[in-house]
Design a protein around this motif. Structure first.
Motif, PDB file in Angstrom:
ATOM      1  N   GLY A  10      35.347  37.831  40.485  1.00 59.15           N
ATOM      2  CA  GLY A  10      36.818  37.771  39.550  1.00 59.15           C
ATOM      3  C   GLY A  10      37.329  38.124  40.592  1.00 59.15           C
ATOM      4  N   ARG A  11      38.426  38.977  40.264  1.00 62.02           N
ATOM      5  CA  ARG A  11      40.145  38.207  41.040  1.00 62.02           C
ATOM      6  C   ARG A  11      40.601  39.459  41.882  1.00 62.02           C
ATOM      7  N   LEU A  12      41.545  39.363  42.981  1.00 62.46           N
ATOM      8  CA  LEU A  12      41.453  40.461  44.113  1.00 62.46           C
ATOM      9  C   LEU A  12      42.528  41.553  42.859  1.00 62.46           C
ATOM     10  N   PRO A  13      41.785  42.406  43.796  1.00 60.18           N
ATOM     11  CA  PRO A  13      42.802  43.687  43.269  1.00 60.18           C
ATOM     12  C   PRO A  13      44.987  42.938  43.227  1.00 60.18           C
ATOM     13  N   ASP A  14      45.580  43.846  41.966  1.00 57.72           N
ATOM     14  CA  ASP A  14      47.046  43.601  42.453  1.00 57.72           C
ATOM     15  C   ASP A  14      47.463  44.698  42.560  1.00 57.72           C
ATOM     16  N   SER A  15      48.564  44.950  42.669  1.00 59.46           N
ATOM     17  CA  SER A  15      49.553  46.048  43.115  1.00 59.46           C
ATOM     18  C   SER A  15      48.662  47.509  41.807  1.00 59.46           C
ATOM     19  N   THR A  16      48.698  46.771  40.388  1.00 64.53           N
ATOM     20  CA  THR A  16      48.997  48.229  40.153  1.00 64.53           C
ATOM     21  C   THR A  16      46.949  47.909  39.794  1.00 64.53           C
ATOM     22  N   ASP A  17      46.373  47.527  40.549  1.00 61.53           N
ATOM     23  CA  ASP A  17      45.112  47.814  40.311  1.00 61.53           C
ATOM     24  C   ASP A  17      45.124  49.015  41.350  1.00 61.53           C
ATOM     25  N   HIS A  18      45.423  48.704  42.644  1.00 62.74           N
ATOM     26  CA  HIS A  18      45.256  49.659  44.179  1.00 62.74           C
ATOM     27  C   HIS A  18      46.006  50.555  43.650  1.00 62.74           C
TER      28      HIS A  18
END
Length: 161
Positions: A10-18
């Motif tokens: 999958g994709r790397l977590p972005d700032s919202t995910d963090h």
């Protein structure tokens, strides 16, 4: 990243995910409505992101953080084990079965295995090291570092902003 911000699975977590991961790390019982509010997204988006992060293996589970001293496990130590290569698979299974072992890492350096152990007292630590760990196949040496103060314990290490 050379692969366009992607990682295997999958994709790397972005700032919202963090932000979502941070809210869950602070309190895994936080409700979806509060997580959505903190992350400034809709409830559906927060739910879908948590599901994706879980499906991708970024979030591997939820846990309880305990005070080990109040649970009768007042001694914490790092045990560094040196040994021979052929025995690492067998020792991996044996070490995994020891309830005192909170973490076990195979490492490169002056030791081969590093354990984080929690026991009630130094007598139990002595028994673990001298009776069980040093008797493992191929173990040639151990070194024990007794923890005198836990300064930082983060359930999630967040990338710098």
């Amino acid at each position: 990243m050379a692969n366009g911000g992607q990682r295997r699975g999958g994709r790397l977590p972005d700032s919202t995910d963090h932000t979502i991961i941070g809210a869950l790390a602070d309190d895994a019982r936080t409700g979806i409505t509060e997580i959505a509010s903190v992350a400034n997204v809709s409830r559906a988006t927060a739910y879908n992101r948590i599901k994706r992060l879980t499906d991708d293996g970024v979030i591997r589970g939820y846990s309880v953080v305990t005070d080990h001293g109040k649970m009768g496990m007042g001694v914490t130590a790092l045990v560094l084990i040196s040994g021979s290569q052929p025995d690492w698979r067998a020792n991996r299974e044996i070490i995994s079965a020891y309830p005192e072992v909170e973490y076990a890492w195979y490492v490169v350096g002056s030791a081969d295995i590093v354990l984080l152990v929690r026991v009630a007292d130094t007598h139990q630590l002595r028994d673990l090291i001298l009776t069980r760990l040093q008797a493992l196949p191929g173990v040639t040496a151990t070194q024990t570092l007794t923890v005198i103060d836990e300064v930082v314990h983060r359930p999630v290490v967040r990338p710098p902003d």
